[in-house]
Write an enzyme that holds these catalytic residues in place. Sequence first.
Site, PDB file in Angstrom:
ATOM      1  N   TYR A  28      -9.616   1.275  -3.848  1.00 57.59           N
ATOM      2  CA  TYR A  28     -10.765   2.088  -4.239  1.00 57.59           C
ATOM      3  C   TYR A  28     -10.527   3.524  -3.749  1.00 57.59           C
ATOM      4  O   TYR A  28     -11.273   4.069  -2.938  1.00 57.59           O
ATOM      5  CB  TYR A  28     -12.095   1.520  -3.709  1.00 57.59           C
ATOM      6  CG  TYR A  28     -13.218   1.802  -4.674  1.00 57.59           C
ATOM      7  CD1 TYR A  28     -13.293   1.111  -5.874  1.00 57.59           C
ATOM      8  CD2 TYR A  28     -14.162   2.766  -4.417  1.00 57.59           C
ATOM      9  CE1 TYR A  28     -14.297   1.379  -6.796  1.00 57.59           C
ATOM     10  CE2 TYR A  28     -15.160   3.055  -5.331  1.00 57.59           C
ATOM     11  CZ  TYR A  28     -15.218   2.350  -6.514  1.00 57.59           C
ATOM     12  OH  TYR A  28     -16.203   2.629  -7.419  1.00 57.59           O
ATOM     13  N   GLU A  31      -9.918  10.825  -2.013  1.00 58.35           N
ATOM     14  CA  GLU A  31      -8.989  11.873  -1.571  1.00 58.35           C
ATOM     15  C   GLU A  31      -8.336  11.565  -0.222  1.00 58.35           C
ATOM     16  O   GLU A  31      -7.259  12.078   0.071  1.00 58.35           O
ATOM     17  CB  GLU A  31      -9.707  13.227  -1.514  1.00 58.35           C
ATOM     18  CG  GLU A  31      -9.813  13.926  -2.860  1.00 58.35           C
ATOM     19  CD  GLU A  31      -8.432  14.216  -3.483  1.00 58.35           C
ATOM     20  OE1 GLU A  31      -7.540  14.715  -2.781  1.00 58.35           O
ATOM     21  OE2 GLU A  31      -8.268  13.918  -4.686  1.00 58.35           O
ATOM     22  N   HIS A  33      -7.215   8.561   0.822  1.00 58.65           N
ATOM     23  CA  HIS A  33      -6.012   7.777   0.483  1.00 58.65           C
ATOM     24  C   HIS A  33      -4.963   8.671  -0.184  1.00 58.65           C
ATOM     25  O   HIS A  33      -3.778   8.605   0.131  1.00 58.65           O
ATOM     26  CB  HIS A  33      -6.345   6.660  -0.512  1.00 58.65           C
ATOM     27  CG  HIS A  33      -7.333   5.652  -0.012  1.00 58.65           C
ATOM     28  ND1 HIS A  33      -8.628   5.589  -0.469  1.00 58.65           N
ATOM     29  CD2 HIS A  33      -7.210   4.654   0.902  1.00 58.65           C
ATOM     30  CE1 HIS A  33      -9.253   4.589   0.133  1.00 58.65           C
ATOM     31  NE2 HIS A  33      -8.426   4.011   0.969  1.00 58.65           N
ATOM     32  N   GLN A 155      -8.024   2.230  14.989  1.00 58.94           N
ATOM     33  CA  GLN A 155      -6.980   1.509  14.239  1.00 58.94           C
ATOM     34  C   GLN A 155      -5.619   2.188  14.445  1.00 58.94           C
ATOM     35  O   GLN A 155      -4.598   1.518  14.638  1.00 58.94           O
ATOM     36  CB  GLN A 155      -7.343   1.484  12.758  1.00 58.94           C
ATOM     37  CG  GLN A 155      -6.252   0.981  11.844  1.00 58.94           C
ATOM     38  CD  GLN A 155      -6.752   0.763  10.433  1.00 58.94           C
ATOM     39  OE1 GLN A 155      -7.435  -0.208  10.159  1.00 58.94           O
ATOM     40  NE2 GLN A 155      -6.426   1.670   9.524  1.00 58.94           N
ATOM     41  N   ARG A 189     -16.438   2.775   1.143  1.00 54.43           N
ATOM     42  CA  ARG A 189     -17.801   2.230   1.261  1.00 54.43           C
ATOM     43  C   ARG A 189     -18.874   3.231   0.834  1.00 54.43           C
ATOM     44  O   ARG A 189     -20.015   2.823   0.560  1.00 54.43           O
ATOM     45  CB  ARG A 189     -18.070   1.772   2.695  1.00 54.43           C
ATOM     46  CG  ARG A 189     -17.292   0.544   3.101  1.00 54.43           C
ATOM     47  CD  ARG A 189     -17.759   0.030   4.448  1.00 54.43           C
ATOM     48  NE  ARG A 189     -17.176  -1.253   4.778  1.00 54.43           N
ATOM     49  CZ  ARG A 189     -15.999  -1.423   5.349  1.00 54.43           C
ATOM     50  NH1 ARG A 189     -15.273  -0.383   5.671  1.00 54.43           N
ATOM     51  NH2 ARG A 189     -15.540  -2.638   5.622  1.00 54.43           N
TER      52      ARG A 189
HETATM   53  P1  AMP Z   1      -8.548   1.745   3.757  1.00 49.74           P
HETATM   54  O1  AMP Z   1      -8.252   1.559   2.309  1.00 49.74           O
HETATM   55  O2  AMP Z   1      -9.967   2.107   4.038  1.00 49.74           O
HETATM   56  O3  AMP Z   1      -8.016   0.629   4.623  1.00 49.74           O
HETATM   57  O4  AMP Z   1      -7.738   3.028   4.183  1.00 49.74           O
HETATM   58  C1  AMP Z   1      -6.346   3.123   3.987  1.00 49.74           C
HETATM   59  C2  AMP Z   1      -5.824   4.251   4.817  1.00 49.74           C
HETATM   60  O5  AMP Z   1      -6.483   5.465   4.420  1.00 49.74           O
HETATM   61  C3  AMP Z   1      -6.105   4.062   6.313  1.00 49.74           C
HETATM   62  O6  AMP Z   1      -4.978   4.520   7.055  1.00 49.74           O
HETATM   63  C4  AMP Z   1      -7.304   4.946   6.540  1.00 49.74           C
HETATM   64  O7  AMP Z   1      -7.404   5.435   7.854  1.00 49.74           O
HETATM   65  C5  AMP Z   1      -7.026   6.083   5.569  1.00 49.74           C
HETATM   66  N1  AMP Z   1      -8.271   6.788   5.253  1.00 49.74           N
HETATM   67  C6  AMP Z   1      -9.456   6.242   4.878  1.00 49.74           C
HETATM   68  N2  AMP Z   1     -10.386   7.212   4.713  1.00 49.74           N
HETATM   69  C7  AMP Z   1      -9.779   8.380   5.022  1.00 49.74           C
HETATM   70  C8  AMP Z   1     -10.205   9.743   5.061  1.00 49.74           C
HETATM   71  N3  AMP Z   1     -11.456  10.092   4.762  1.00 49.74           N
HETATM   72  N4  AMP Z   1      -9.316  10.690   5.415  1.00 49.74           N
HETATM   73  C9  AMP Z   1      -8.034  10.343   5.741  1.00 49.74           C
HETATM   74  N5  AMP Z   1      -7.567   9.090   5.712  1.00 49.74           N
HETATM   75  C10 AMP Z   1      -8.419   8.114   5.360  1.00 49.74           C
END
Ligand code: AMP
Length: 281
Positions: A28, A31, A33, A155, A189
């Site tokens: 999902y 920016e 990701h 994390q 989310r």
């Molecule tokens: P997730 O899909 O939420 O597990 O996130 C995948 C990766 O993207 C993880 O390393 C997160 O820390 C990173 N991430 C999620 N949101 C952000 C954000 N707003 N800015 C930078 N990295 C992010």
Amino acid sequence: MQIVRTIEEVRDAIGGASPVFLVPTMGYFHEGHLSLIRTAVEDQRSEPQGIVAVSLFVNPTQFNDPKDLEAYPRDVERDAALARQAGCDLLFLPDVEEMYPLDEGGTRILPPRVANRWEGEHRPGHFVGVATIVLKLFHIFFPDIAYFGEKDWQQCRVIANMVRDLDLPVWLKLCPTVREPDGLALSSRNARFSPEARRRAVELYRALLSVADAAAQGREFQQECENAKRRLLQAGFESVDYIAVVEEETLEPASSPGPGLRAIGAATIEGVRLIDNVPIG
Ligand code: AMP
């Protein structure tokens, strides 16, 4: 961009390509990701033989709440298009059976101590799932560099300590948090908010800024954390799991102002649990 669904296909697709740049995600895309993927693509420029890989897997073992897992937003087709545009070479889309063929009773990773507090306390088992899936992805891709977002600060520390403790041959690149213009950290989310909750959600970031500001000025930050919690509840958050100032390497609560601190917080609005953090000073 090649799309693969099995571990064997990943290994075939990578072949002898080197270096491997890996961005693990749950999809999902926003920016945040895409900034990780673009950073990997940037690193690939000086290594044209390298391969930029993105994994997209909503990892059930890191969800302590089955309702949260069920409500997790998904749109694989849109994600694939965005990953392609960002310059991804290989997109890994495994199903749960591919990653956890044993269902229950398989091997799990005991995460390092830095996992114990905060998210570890409020989401029991969460970091067991995170450490397990990240270690699996490292063994599937053997990445030279893996990219993670500072948005999930605890994390980042859990993974960094796991890499150190288990002597994993991978470099971690921690990328800055990408925010909306008002400051709300981008998160998959956020898609679940009503417009009203969306407007209020930014208060978590503002609360952390006020705590960080107090700590940076050497003011008493314990009281500021309590004030921030109260303000969030007044702003319409249902609950605040924690607002704290911590030592950024160990995640232990900070006792006094000083270098290397971070304000961290988690709170729920309209049933959506948000986490965020800001560096201090
Ligand atoms: P997730 O899909 O939420 O597990 O996130 C995948 C990766 O993207 C993880 O390393 C997160 O820390 C990173 N991430 C999620 N949101 C952000 C954000 N707003 N800015 C930078 N990295 C992010």
